[in-house]
Design a protein around this motif. Structure first.
Motif, PDB file in Angstrom:
ATOM      1  N   CYS A  84      -3.746  13.000  -0.784  1.00  0.00           N
ATOM      2  CA  CYS A  84      -2.883  11.964  -0.294  1.00  0.00           C
ATOM      3  C   CYS A  84      -2.993  10.904  -1.465  1.00  0.00           C
ATOM      4  N   THR A  85      -4.079  10.613  -1.875  1.00  0.00           N
ATOM      5  CA  THR A  85      -4.195   9.835  -2.861  1.00  0.00           C
ATOM      6  C   THR A  85      -3.542  10.234  -4.122  1.00  0.00           C
ATOM      7  N   GLU A  86      -3.424  11.352  -4.468  1.00  0.00           N
ATOM      8  CA  GLU A  86      -2.582  11.878  -5.794  1.00  0.00           C
ATOM      9  C   GLU A  86      -1.353  11.481  -5.445  1.00  0.00           C
ATOM     10  N   TYR A  87      -0.790  11.706  -4.448  1.00  0.00           N
ATOM     11  CA  TYR A  87       0.642  11.302  -4.127  1.00  0.00           C
ATOM     12  C   TYR A  87       0.904   9.991  -4.018  1.00  0.00           C
ATOM     13  N   GLY A  88       0.054   9.089  -4.193  1.00  0.00           N
ATOM     14  CA  GLY A  88       0.085   7.557  -4.164  1.00  0.00           C
ATOM     15  C   GLY A  88      -0.019   7.013  -2.751  1.00  0.00           C
ATOM     16  N   VAL A  89      -0.596   7.811  -1.842  1.00  0.00           N
ATOM     17  CA  VAL A  89      -0.922   7.063  -0.683  1.00  0.00           C
ATOM     18  C   VAL A  89      -2.253   7.056  -0.253  1.00  0.00           C
ATOM     19  N   THR A  90      -2.857   6.074  -0.525  1.00  0.00           N
ATOM     20  CA  THR A  90      -4.504   5.772  -0.449  1.00  0.00           C
ATOM     21  C   THR A  90      -4.889   5.730   0.893  1.00  0.00           C
ATOM     22  N   VAL A  91      -5.807   6.978   1.414  1.00  0.00           N
ATOM     23  CA  VAL A  91      -6.219   6.834   2.536  1.00  0.00           C
ATOM     24  C   VAL A  91      -7.427   7.342   2.352  1.00  0.00           C
ATOM     25  N   SER A  92      -8.704   6.961   3.295  1.00  0.00           N
ATOM     26  CA  SER A  92     -10.052   7.420   3.226  1.00  0.00           C
ATOM     27  C   SER A  92     -10.300   8.688   4.008  1.00  0.00           C
TER      28      SER A  92
END
Length: 470
Positions: free
Chosen positions: A330-338
């Motif tokens: 998700c972070t690679e796609y630009g959606v920052t989630v933990s």
């Protein structure tokens, strides 16, 4: 001795006199206080500007004395009133031009330039030059020189400093845009370039080496063109001295520079025949300098969605991934989630093993247009267990559906859905296996799900294929 009537009245009427005196003192104090506040509120120029202005005023007065004498001796102004009105015309014009030049300089000043004095700045020097003539006409060569230097020359110079120093102090890096300043900067830069000092951040030793390198390249090129002659020995000695002074024998970087400069000079004739591509026959410039990649397109679409919906979409595409891997994707796609947010969204708890999705219910019949359903299975039973749609209005973002399962109901092992990426092209290999095991009978969907551990859709396709064949 007669007494003034006012004093007599004041003695006869002490109380009115005291009141009037107190009121007069209060008015005077208030006036002085207001003047003091007004003076304190002024924006005073820096101290160097004030000192330059004071010196310019004194020198202007000195020049005015010369003009007074010149008006009476040379211009025939015998009348004192006429001379008083006319002798200071040049000094007043000088002061007016200085003030106007200062105003122009302040109005045209920017962060990068100090501004230009304009025509008034030029007139300051023109008036100063004219004021030199009365000095020599009144006091001769020696006295005229003293009067000219201390009077109009210093007055013009100090007025110039007074009108330009404040801008330079307020903006130390500003450059003057006047014609003399531009010519002076250009001449200075050209002189430094001619002397080889234009390149900054070089030591004196490096400057000497660079000059010796350039001299060695020039001498080597001359010896190549004219190897003989009575000057060849002298040139060879100069070449050897230049190479030794350049340090090319011990400094690899200097040697590389020497060889590159020499190669460029020897092969300079090839520039006339170097093949070059025509700029007129080239391809047109694309509208987008860099094409968009699939990752960038997918990331742009995912960033417009809710993070919860993005987590479920990425999880559906990578069913075997751990919550940490899903968070990284998700972070690679630009959606920052933990990782914690992913575990909460997938109800994975603290387990490090991949979490398989539970039973995915069929979507409700009434779904907003353009919505994408993302199923989530919850364990806590609501007051009205049913399929709930997150939004009832039209929207383009994904809609999350929730199926509430009572706590006493355990999911059956055959309710595990098929991963989206397990379906392959062509006939399903389990169809032939089901025909061999069940023969002419038509198996049930529940039996197929329990036997092969597959989902509802795949079991239905196998049942239809076996039933049609039978």
């Amino acid at each position: 001795m007669p007494t003034h009537p006012f004093i007599t009245w004041a003695v006869d009427h002490p109380w009115p006199t005291a009141s009037i005196t107190a009121a007069a003192v209060a008015i005077l104090g208030g006036t002085l206080w207001g003047i003091a506040r007004m003076v304190r509120s002024w924006t005073w120029p820096p101290l160097p500007v004030l000192v330059a202005g004071a010196g310019a005023l004194v020198c202007t007065a000195y020049s005015g004395d010369t003009s007074w004498r010149f008006a009476g001796e040379r211009l025939g102004m015998v009348d004192s009133t006429e001379r008083a009105l006319m002798f200071g015309a040049g000094e007043l014009a000088l002061l007016a031009c200085a003030v106007m030049a200062r105003a122009n300089k302040a109005a045209t000043a920017t962060k990068a330039a100090a501004g230009s004095a304009g025509v008034p700045g030029i007139l300051v020097w023109v008036i100063t030059s004219v004021q030199v003539i009365p000095c020599y006409a009144t006091s001769g060569i020696v006295g005229g020189t003293v009067r000219a230097v201390i009077g109009p020359v210093l007055a013009g110079l100090l007025w110039h400093l007074a009108m330009g120093l404040e801008i330079r102090v307020a903006r130390p890096g500003a450059l003057s845009t006047g014609l003399p300043a531009i010519i002076g900067r250009e001449l200075r830069e050209r002189l430094l370039s001619y002397l080889g000092l234009a390149t900054r951040d070089r030591t004196a030793e490096q400057i000497t080496r660079d000059r010796a390198t350039a001299r060695a390249v020039r001498l080597a090129a001359v010896l190549e063109l004219r190897p003989g002659g009575w000057l060849s020995g002298y040139r060879r000695r100069r070449l050897a001295a230049a190479v030794a002074r350049s340090g090319a024998g011990t400094n690899g970087e200097q040697r590389h520079r020497l060889l590159q400069l020499l190669a460029a000079r020897r092969t300079s004739g090839q520039l006339a025949t170097v093949p070059l591509a025509s700029p007129w026959a080239g391809t047109p410039v694309p509208e987008m300098p860099y094409p968009r990649t699939p990752l960038g397109v997918a990331g742009a679409q995912l960033r417009t969605m809710d993070p919860l919906a993005v987590v479920h979409l990425v999880r559906a595409a990578h069913p075997e991934g751990t919550p940490a891997e899903v968070a990284a994707l998700c972070t690679e796609y630009g959606v920052t989630v933990s990782e914690t947010q992913v575990r909460v969204a997938l109800r994975a708890g603290n387990s490090v093993a991949p979490v398989l999705d539970r039973h995915v219910p069929d979507p409700p019949e009434v779904v907003p247009a353009g919505a994408q359903l993302l199923p989530v299975r919850c364990r806590t039973a609501p007051r009205h267990p049913a399929l709930a749609v997150a939004a009832s209005q039209d929207r383009t973002r994904p809609v999350v559906t929730v199926e509430y399962v009572p706590d006493d109901e355990e999911p059956e092992p055959d309710d595990v859905p098929d991963p989206p990426d397990t379906e392959v092209a062509g006939p399903d290999p389990l169809i032939a296996q089901a025909r061999a095991e069940y023969g002419a009978g038509t198996p049930g969907v529940r039996a197929l799900k329990a036997r092969y551990g597959i989902g509802q859709a795949r079991a239905q396709r196998i049942r239809d294929a076996v039933g049609d064949r039978n």
